[in-house]
Design a protein around this motif. Structure first.
Motif, PDB file in Angstrom:
ATOM      1  N   UNK A 352       0.562  -1.229   0.048  1.00 25.60           N
ATOM      2  CA  UNK A 352       0.228   0.127  -0.094  1.00 25.60           C
ATOM      3  C   UNK A 352       0.874   1.320  -0.142  1.00 25.60           C
ATOM      4  N   UNK A 353       2.001   1.105   0.585  1.00 25.56           N
ATOM      5  CA  UNK A 353       2.900   2.271   0.551  1.00 25.56           C
ATOM      6  C   UNK A 353       3.221   3.199  -0.843  1.00 25.56           C
ATOM      7  N   UNK A 354       2.983   1.973  -1.831  1.00 27.00           N
ATOM      8  CA  UNK A 354       3.511   2.400  -3.268  1.00 27.00           C
ATOM      9  C   UNK A 354       2.232   2.121  -4.180  1.00 27.00           C
ATOM     10  N   UNK A 355       1.087   1.760  -3.408  1.00 29.56           N
ATOM     11  CA  UNK A 355      -0.145   1.490  -4.289  1.00 29.56           C
ATOM     12  C   UNK A 355       0.112   0.595  -5.259  1.00 29.56           C
ATOM     13  N   UNK A 356       0.782  -0.622  -5.160  1.00 30.46           N
ATOM     14  CA  UNK A 356       1.215  -1.468  -5.824  1.00 30.46           C
ATOM     15  C   UNK A 356       0.454  -2.746  -5.751  1.00 30.46           C
ATOM     16  N   UNK A 357       0.429  -3.725  -6.482  1.00 27.54           N
ATOM     17  CA  UNK A 357      -0.317  -5.028  -6.528  1.00 27.54           C
ATOM     18  C   UNK A 357       0.697  -5.937  -6.335  1.00 27.54           C
ATOM     19  N   UNK A 358       2.058  -5.731  -6.450  1.00 25.31           N
ATOM     20  CA  UNK A 358       2.879  -6.775  -6.188  1.00 25.31           C
ATOM     21  C   UNK A 358       4.341  -6.289  -5.771  1.00 25.31           C
ATOM     22  N   UNK A 359       5.064  -6.913  -4.980  1.00 28.80           N
ATOM     23  CA  UNK A 359       6.294  -6.329  -4.442  1.00 28.80           C
ATOM     24  C   UNK A 359       7.274  -7.670  -4.217  1.00 28.80           C
ATOM     25  N   UNK A 360       8.594  -7.326  -4.699  1.00 28.86           N
ATOM     26  CA  UNK A 360       9.695  -8.332  -4.550  1.00 28.86           C
ATOM     27  C   UNK A 360      10.783  -7.753  -3.752  1.00 28.86           C
ATOM     28  N   UNK A 361      11.620  -8.405  -2.856  1.00 29.66           N
ATOM     29  CA  UNK A 361      12.821  -7.915  -2.380  1.00 29.66           C
ATOM     30  C   UNK A 361      13.815  -8.821  -2.775  1.00 29.66           C
ATOM     31  N   UNK A 362      14.688  -8.422  -3.228  1.00 33.91           N
ATOM     32  CA  UNK A 362      15.965  -9.314  -3.511  1.00 33.91           C
ATOM     33  C   UNK A 362      17.312  -8.839  -2.589  1.00 33.91           C
ATOM     34  N   UNK A 363      17.532 -10.005  -1.843  1.00 33.51           N
ATOM     35  CA  UNK A 363      18.824  -9.509  -0.795  1.00 33.51           C
ATOM     36  C   UNK A 363      19.510 -10.798  -0.846  1.00 33.51           C
ATOM     37  N   UNK A 364      20.815 -10.679  -0.894  1.00 30.49           N
ATOM     38  CA  UNK A 364      21.635 -11.859  -0.995  1.00 30.49           C
ATOM     39  C   UNK A 364      21.373 -13.026  -1.873  1.00 30.49           C
ATOM     40  N   UNK A 365      20.905 -12.770  -2.928  1.00 34.94           N
ATOM     41  CA  UNK A 365      20.710 -13.949  -3.929  1.00 34.94           C
ATOM     42  C   UNK A 365      19.222 -14.445  -3.616  1.00 34.94           C
ATOM     43  N   UNK A 366      18.607 -14.146  -2.479  1.00 34.30           N
ATOM     44  CA  UNK A 366      17.318 -14.479  -1.993  1.00 34.30           C
ATOM     45  C   UNK A 366      16.272 -13.527  -2.482  1.00 34.30           C
ATOM     46  N   UNK A 367      15.019 -14.350  -2.822  1.00 39.79           N
ATOM     47  CA  UNK A 367      14.031 -13.402  -3.460  1.00 39.79           C
ATOM     48  C   UNK A 367      12.615 -13.734  -2.408  1.00 39.79           C
ATOM     49  N   UNK A 368      12.001 -12.605  -1.944  1.00 38.77           N
ATOM     50  CA  UNK A 368      10.951 -12.644  -1.064  1.00 38.77           C
ATOM     51  C   UNK A 368       9.750 -11.796  -1.989  1.00 38.77           C
ATOM     52  N   UNK A 369       8.858 -12.438  -2.189  1.00 40.81           N
ATOM     53  CA  UNK A 369       7.651 -11.510  -2.891  1.00 40.81           C
ATOM     54  C   UNK A 369       6.186 -11.734  -2.128  1.00 40.81           C
ATOM     55  N   UNK A 370       5.395 -10.770  -2.370  1.00 42.13           N
ATOM     56  CA  UNK A 370       3.932 -10.704  -1.967  1.00 42.13           C
ATOM     57  C   UNK A 370       3.232 -10.370  -2.981  1.00 42.13           C
TER      58      UNK A 370
END
Length: 765
Positions: A352-370
């Motif tokens: 909601x902070x970006x008004x987005x429908x999807x988000x991904x965090x890439x850190x240290x070669x790992x991917x976390x999505x929502x």
């Protein structure tokens, strides 16, 4: 005289290339000349100056403007003698019986003077409606309603047939008619979209530099500018970016004619130093507006820009409030220890902070999505592309496939993108996504660009059709609101700081573990050194004593073979003892913890030669040296250097030639300066030169390494490979360098390079 009319338009093939800031001509309803500050010399002039002043233009160019306009000298001189930049200035004066407006501004090294005749004006009726307008815009209308009110007001006071408020898309610079007021019978353009090519980049840049541009009559015949040739026969063009009288692109003139426009006025709407849009005024017949009307029109542009800012802030307030609430709810997750990335990405506020429908965090070669996102391999490739293309800078778009074609495969979930990098050397980042939408855009004519040439021999021709043309577009998301972009950047900044703290903590832990291992290793090395210095020396001494005793008392009872073996055993024990002593010496000089004192190198060298007198005499060596400086240093370490260098020279002298060793003060050699990248004035050199057997110059880097020996045996002696390593360590402890150059059978030259900061008493080399 040289005609400066720019004829380049006939040869270019793209309107983006058109040099519209140097047309070499002006509109004919005024006069223009360029003046050299200080001298007042006229460098450029419009052809119609002859009509105004009654003097041929050829006589005017090169003359002082104070001679040409003597009655105006008092007005002009203050603006032509200043050394700093000339500020734009307008004033009213009379030439003969008629009133004129003079406008001055600086263009490169010239001051441009524009002269316009003033008509008799009645009361400023066009300003009477300003108070009514101010009352209207105080009402909290929407941005669209505000623009409509202003469009109607501008048409009322300036009396053009059509007034349009034109807004640019800040990403692709297509334009949309946001509001319109027009005379009955005209075809409305409200809501139509115009391609970016209708107003190319260089035109948008000029609208920022010069926020008002009018064309009194699109059928005008341009008045050429002239100048005198330079000494090389060339002519210098005049930049007219800030000139009101600047002649307009013939492409744009034809564009207006194709629209049925006979006169136009454009007022820039500039917000935060960017071109937000235009107030475009069109008229079906030639129309001249006075300088006061122009000033009023420019004031309206400034007023609208300020009101747009207020309205956008009001429209943004609710979004900003929601964004701030989302950020506040995310902060505890960012500050938690340890950092829980799966938990963070699962919080709805991250979307909601970006008004987005999807988000991904890439850190240290790992991917976390929502939410809705591309697949992990697609995300990795996208992050790599964005890092390389953006240079690890923030980036956003509503049309991802336009910049990254592989995104076509997942445009239904990721046409809109916000990219916030989390570092400068990795692909770590946060990505927010919006799905692509299907939209119908109504263009003012088919959007093929404003002007194209069909071949290199034809001039540019603008499009002639402005009929509504509908286009269905896909894979374009909604625009990102500025508040969403700011919130995503703030989140990424805080997140990046937390990651750095986490990395620092991890590195601290690794460093602590490494330090513990190093300490244990050092303890072991100290034990080994202790054994070398004490426990090993005792059995070696016993071996030597026993061997000596056997050789002295039992030699007559032993065979020659056994005597030879015992003798070699004794020599090996002696060499091992020498090695242990050298290792002990090296370990002692491996730090700078010893006391630093003033060391007179002359006295120190005398002590060394006195202690080595027997060895020197045995080799019949002649050692000479000049006066040496007094240094700030560790005396016993510096003594070790001279002992080792002289010992080396004694060991490796030529057996059939008397040994000569010369020690003297020098300036650093060119080879040393280049090798160590030093400033010669900051260092001094003490050289130790001998005439011994020498060595291959390619070994100069090798000889200073621990246990490296080039000569295994010389006159029955062997080195341990520690002496020169000790020398290097001593020089490092004194922030200096050691270097050697040599040739086989030509002797060796060792250079000790000390910084002047260590010199307490200077001696000239």
């Amino acid at each position: 005289m040289i005609d400066l009319t720019n004829k380049a338009v006939a040869t270019i093939t793209d309107c983006d290339q058109e040099p519209i800031h140097i047309p070499g001509s002006i509109q004919p309803h005024g006069y223009l000349l360029a003046i050299e500050p200080g001298s007042g010399r006229i460098t450029h002039g419009s052809a119609n100056l002859t009509d105004l002043l009654g003097v041929p233009l050829s006589h005017l160019l090169g003359q002082s403007v104070f001679e040409v306009l003597p009655l105006q000298e008092q007005l002009l001189r203050p603006y032509l003698t200043l050394k700093e930049d000339v500020q734009a200035k307008t004033m009213t004066t009379h030439l003969g019986s008629r009133a004129y407006q003079l406008a001055l501004h600086q263009s490169d090294a010239q001051v441009v003077l524009e002269i316009e005749p003033l008509a008799d004006e009645k009361a400023d009726a066009y300003l009477l409606g300003i108070s009514d307008l101010l009352d209207l815009i105080k009402v909290p209308n929407s941005l669209t309603e505000l623009c409509q009110i202003l469009a109607e007001h501008v048409r009322k006071i300036l009396e053009y047939d059509r007034i349009m408020i034109y807004r640019f898309d800040q990403e692709d610079y297509t334009g949309e008619v946001l509001a319109e007021s027009l005379t009955d019978g005209l075809e409305p353009y409200l809501g139509l979209r115009y391609p970016a090519g209708d107003i190319p980049p260089q035109a948008r840049e000029l609208y920022i530099r010069n926020p008002l541009r009018s064309i009194n009559d699109v059928s005008y015949i341009p008045t050429a500018l002239y100048t005198l040739a330079d000494t090389d026969g060339t002519a210098r063009q005049l930049d007219l970016s800030h000139a009101y009288l600047r002649s307009v692109s013939p492409i744009h003139i034809q564009y207006l004619k194709n629209m049925g426009v006979a006169a136009s006025l454009s007022i820039s709407i500039i917000k935060e130093d960017k071109l937000w849009g235009l107030i475009a005024c069109h008229h079906s017949a030639p129309r001249h507006i006075s300088p006061k009307q122009r000033d009023s029109a420019q004031l309206l542009g400034l007023l609208l820009a300020s009101q747009i800012e207020l309205h956008q802030r009001a429209d943004s307030s609710m979004i900003i409030q929601q964004v701030e609430q989302s950020l506040n709810r995310l902060m505890p997750f960012l500050q938690a220890e340890p950092l829980d990335l799966p938990g963070l990405v699962a919080v709805p506020d991250l979307l909601s902070l970006a008004g987005a429908s999807g988000v991904a965090i890439l850190v240290d070669g790992r991917i976390h999505t929502s939410g809705q996102t591309p697949t992990s391999p697609e995300l990795r490739n996208l992050a790599l592309f964005l890092a390389e293309q953006s240079g690890y800078a923030s980036f956003s778009t509503k049309h991802l496939t336009q910049v990254y074609s592989p995104a076509e495969a997942y445009a239904d979930v990721a046409s809109g993108l916000i990219y916030q990098p989390l570092g400068y050397v990795t692909e770590d980042c946060v990505l927010w996504f919006r799905p692509g939408l299907e939209q119908t855009i109504t263009w003012a004519g088919q959007p093929k660009g404003s002007a194209r040439a069909t071949n290199a021999h034809e001039s540019l021709t603008p499009r002639s059709s402005f009929a509504a043309w509908k286009e269905t577009v896909r894979n374009i998301s909604e625009n990102w609101h500025p508040s969403h972009l700011q919130a995503s950047e703030h989140f990424a900044s805080v997140f990046q700081k937390q990651l750095r703290l986490l990395y620092l903590q991890q590195e601290t832990d690794k460093q602590r573990n490494l330090n513990e291992k190093l300490k244990a290793a050092n303890d072991e090395l100290e034990n080994i050194t202790w054994i070398s210095m004490h426990d090993l020396k005792e059995p070696l001494r016993k071996i030597q004593i026993l061997a000596s005793r056997v050789l002295s008392t039992e030699a007559q009872n032993l065979t020659d073979s056994l005597l030879d073996s015992i003798s070699r055993m004794q020599n090996s024990a002696r060499r091992m003892q020498n090695l242990l002593e050298d290792i002990t010496a090296y370990s002692r000089i491996s730090s700078k913890t010893d006391a630093v004192n003033a060391v007179d190198l002359n006295q120190l060298l005398a002590e060394v030669l006195d202690e080595m007198e027997d060895e020197i005499s045995q080799r019949k060596a002649l050692i000479t040296y000049g006066e040496l400086p007094t240094l700030k240093g560790i005396a016993f370490q510096l003594k070790q250097v001279f002992v080792n260098l002289i010992s080396n020279a004694l060991k490796f002298g030529k057996p059939d030639e008397d040994l000569r060793i010369q020690i003297e003060l020098e300036v650093p050699s060119a080879e040393v300066v280049q090798k160590f990248s030093i400033v010669p004035e900051d260092y001094l050199t003490i050289s130790v030169q001998d005439n011994g057997i020498g060595f291959e110059n390619s070994y100069t880097d090798v000889i200073f390494k621990l246990f490296q020996r080039l000569h295994n045996e010389n006159n029955g002696q062997r080195g341990t490979g520690v002496g020169l390593a000790i020398c290097k360590k001593v020089m490092q402890n004194h922030d200096g360098y050691i270097w050697a150059d040599s040739e086989p059978n030509q002797g060796s030259r060792f250079q000790l390079i000390f910084p002047h900061a260590y010199v307490l008493q200077e001696v000239n080399p």
